[in-house]
Design a protein around this motif. Structure first.
Motif, short mmCIF file in Angstrom:
data_model
loop_
_atom_site.label_atom_id
_atom_site.label_comp_id
_atom_site.label_asym_id
_atom_site.label_seq_id
_atom_site.Cartn_x
_atom_site.Cartn_y
_atom_site.Cartn_z
N PRO A 57 0.83 -1.21 0.00
CA PRO A 57 0.00 0.00 0.00
C PRO A 57 0.87 1.26 0.00
CG PRO A 57 -0.05 -1.08 2.14
CD PRO A 57 0.68 -1.99 1.21
N ARG A 58 0.32 2.33 -0.52
CA ARG A 58 1.05 3.59 -0.57
C ARG A 58 1.27 4.13 0.83
NH1 ARG A 58 -1.89 7.37 -5.03
NH2 ARG A 58 -1.92 5.88 -6.72
N LYS A 59 2.41 4.78 0.99
CA LYS A 59 2.68 5.42 2.27
C LYS A 59 1.99 6.77 2.30
CE LYS A 59 7.18 3.33 3.03
NZ LYS A 59 8.62 3.56 3.21
N LYS A 60 1.38 7.09 3.43
CA LYS A 60 0.73 8.38 3.58
C LYS A 60 1.78 9.44 3.84
CE LYS A 60 -3.65 6.64 5.31
NZ LYS A 60 -4.62 6.69 6.40
N LYS A 61 1.51 10.64 3.39
CA LYS A 61 2.43 11.74 3.67
C LYS A 61 2.40 12.03 5.16
CE LYS A 61 2.02 14.16 -0.73
NZ LYS A 61 1.60 15.41 -1.38
#
Length: 82
Positions: A57-61
């Motif tokens: 999954p994408r990492k959140k900022k």
């Protein structure tokens, strides 16, 4: 006068012989286009499901401290150190 009828009969025979034998070219083009579209959509779906399973999954900022402080003040919780 009988010659006119003979000519008309020959014309009908020629017309009957030129009936379509096989598929309509427009139908062939339509089938090819619909087939390619279907392959494209199914391929995209398969790639999407494969990517969902394999990619992480994408990492959140990260949220900045300033933004966190604003959010806490909106909720009524005092920021630490104040």
């Amino acid at each position: 006068m009988s010659e006119e009828f003979d000519f008309a009969d020959k014309g009908n025979k020629i017309f009957n012989e030129t009936e379509t034998k096989g598929l309509n070219p427009g139908l062939i083009v339509l089938l090819v286009v619909v087939g390619l579209l279907l392959v494209f959509l199914v391929g995209n779906y398969v790639l999407y499901t494969y990517a969902q399973k394999t990619l992480p999954p994408r990492k959140k900022k990260p949220v900045s401290k300033k933004k966190m402080k604003k959010e806490r003040l909106k909720q009524g919780v005092s920021a630490p150190g104040e």
